[in-house]
Design an enzyme around this catalytic site. Structure first.
Site, PDB file in Angstrom:
ATOM      1  CG  ASP A   1      -1.798   1.131   1.151  1.00  0.00           C
ATOM      2  OD1 ASP A   1      -1.828   2.137   0.393  1.00  0.00           O
ATOM      3  OD2 ASP A   1      -3.181   0.837   1.626  1.00  0.00           O
TER       4      ASP A   1
ATOM      5  CB  ALA B   1     -14.382  -8.415  -1.828  1.00  0.00           C
TER       6      ALA B   1
ATOM      7  NE  ARG C   1     -16.313   0.240  -6.145  1.00  0.00           N
ATOM      8  CZ  ARG C   1     -16.872   0.132  -4.876  1.00  0.00           C
ATOM      9  NH1 ARG C   1     -16.634  -1.209  -4.300  1.00  0.00           N
ATOM     10  NH2 ARG C   1     -17.484   0.998  -4.270  1.00  0.00           N
TER      11      ARG C   1
ATOM     12  CG  ASP D   1     -18.706  -9.087  -4.033  1.00  0.00           C
ATOM     13  OD1 ASP D   1     -19.669  -9.857  -4.399  1.00  0.00           O
ATOM     14  OD2 ASP D   1     -18.713  -7.979  -3.681  1.00  0.00           O
TER      15      ASP D   1
ATOM     16  CD  GLU E   1     -19.345  -4.530 -10.589  1.00  0.00           C
ATOM     17  OE1 GLU E   1     -20.258  -3.756  -9.868  1.00  0.00           O
ATOM     18  OE2 GLU E   1     -18.373  -5.358  -9.737  1.00  0.00           O
TER      19      GLU E   1
ATOM     20  CG  HIS F   1     -20.350  -5.022  -6.576  1.00  0.00           C
ATOM     21  ND1 HIS F   1     -19.887  -3.935  -7.439  1.00  0.00           N
ATOM     22  CD2 HIS F   1     -19.857  -4.580  -5.317  1.00  0.00           C
ATOM     23  CE1 HIS F   1     -19.200  -3.006  -6.813  1.00  0.00           C
ATOM     24  NE2 HIS F   1     -19.490  -3.280  -5.386  1.00  0.00           N
TER      25      HIS F   1
ATOM     26  CB  ALA G   1     -18.433  -7.761  -0.213  1.00  0.00           C
TER      27      ALA G   1
END
Length: 320
Positions: A171, A231, A233, A257, A262, A281, A283
């Site tokens: 990160d 889970a 994007r 997910d 989409e 989608h 979660a």
């Protein structure tokens, strides 16, 4: 009374709370185009998936005083356009944490044990599928987090505490020291982390910086024994590269997910794969999670409409 429009159903407790102070519009069965026609007449908007508030929609909503995002991701709101107009955007960064982390953990377990494939086979009467399917035990395995925010850290806690997994984190927006104090191993290079771990789980927003962050090179580094969990994007993953990696067994499996686009098309190759676990989608869609998100966004929308400063600001510069 001021009017607040909600484009999709949220928890009933949140709607009840809003109704105490404003008139709530709930055109849940209307199309985004139909809802767009209602924008000039509202003071507040609570935005769920399925519609975007971009520059054109914001310009159309002349009376709008606040946009509330029912969720932790604000990629469906043009923050720059809202800020330029001095229009507050509030969201629910803490609302979906537990439910989403639990869902990601479930996807990881299901992918490692080939749950979707086994469920489908036994429903077809193939009990003897047990003779040739071998799962992957996660105890003491290595998990790499892409994104070490609220959801990522909660997911990491579950992996560490329940399965004694060793946690790694990538990160660029969090200092190495904070990751190490938590107890994870910090990586500044995603490829290097992918080579080290058994599982990669994604917990980052969809931005230009994260678009296709997981590509063919990352999947190659993850290797034939590795699993990808997403889970967060859909656009964070190069879906075409993921499909090829799954088809060619360059990775062991995936739990997804989210998709790009989409909803996924009916002919998406992922639907025919036995080494993938898929959910639509949702979660964060638990009763508890939806209630937290609903009340959180409702209270902040009401704060703004009363002339107060909200708690969870996506564009705090509006108030500064």
């Amino acid at each position: 009374m001021k009017k607040v429009l909600i484009n999709k159903p949220i928890h009933q407790d949140a709607i009840k709370r809003l109704s105490e102070e404003v008139k709530v519009l709930t055109p849940f069965k209307s199309s985004p185009a139909e809802i767009t026609k209602m924008l000039p007449d509202i003071e507040g908007m609570i935005l769920c998936a399925g519609m975007k508030m971009l520059a054109d929609e914001i310009a159309l909503a002349k009376k709008l005083e606040v946009i509330g995002r029912h969720g932790a991701g604000v990629d469906i709101v043009d923050i720059e356009a809202a800020t330029k107009r001095k229009l507050p955007v509030v969201f629910t960064p803490l609302g979906p944490t537990e439910s989403t982390a639990e869902h990601a953990f479930m996807l990881m377990m299901a992918a490692a044990r080939k749950l979707a494939y086994l469920d489908g086979e036994i429903r077809k009467g193939n009990f003897h599928v047990r003779d040739h399917v071998i799962g992957f035990e996660l105890l003491n395995a290595k998990v790499g987090l892409v994104g070490f925010g609220n959801i990522g850290k909660r997911f990491a806690e579950m992996c560490r505490d329940a399965l004694h997994m060793k946690v790694y984190a990538f990160d660029p927006f969090i200092e190495k020291e904070k990751v190490e104090v938590w107890g994870a191993v910090y990586y500044s290079d995603l490829i290097e982390m992918a080579r080290e771990v058994d599982v990669i789980s994604l917990h980052v927003p969809s931005t230009t910086a994260t678009h296709h962050l997981v590509n063919a090179e990352v999947l190659e580094a993850l290797g034939p024994g590795g699993f990808l969990i997403n889970a967060s994007r859909g656009p964070v993953v190069d879906e075409a590269a993921l499909i090829r990696a799954l088809q060619d067994k360059k990775i062991a499996g995936a739990g997804l997910d989210v998709y790009d686009p989409e909803p996924p098309g009916d002919d998406n190759p992922l639907f025919a794969m036995g080494n993938v676990v898929l959910t639509p989608h949702l979660a964060s869609f638990t009763d508890q999670g939806r209630r937290r998100m609903g009340l959180m966004v409702a209270e902040d929308v009401l704060r703004v409409l009363r002339g107060e400063v909200p708690k969870y600001q996506a564009n705090p510069e509006v108030f500064n």
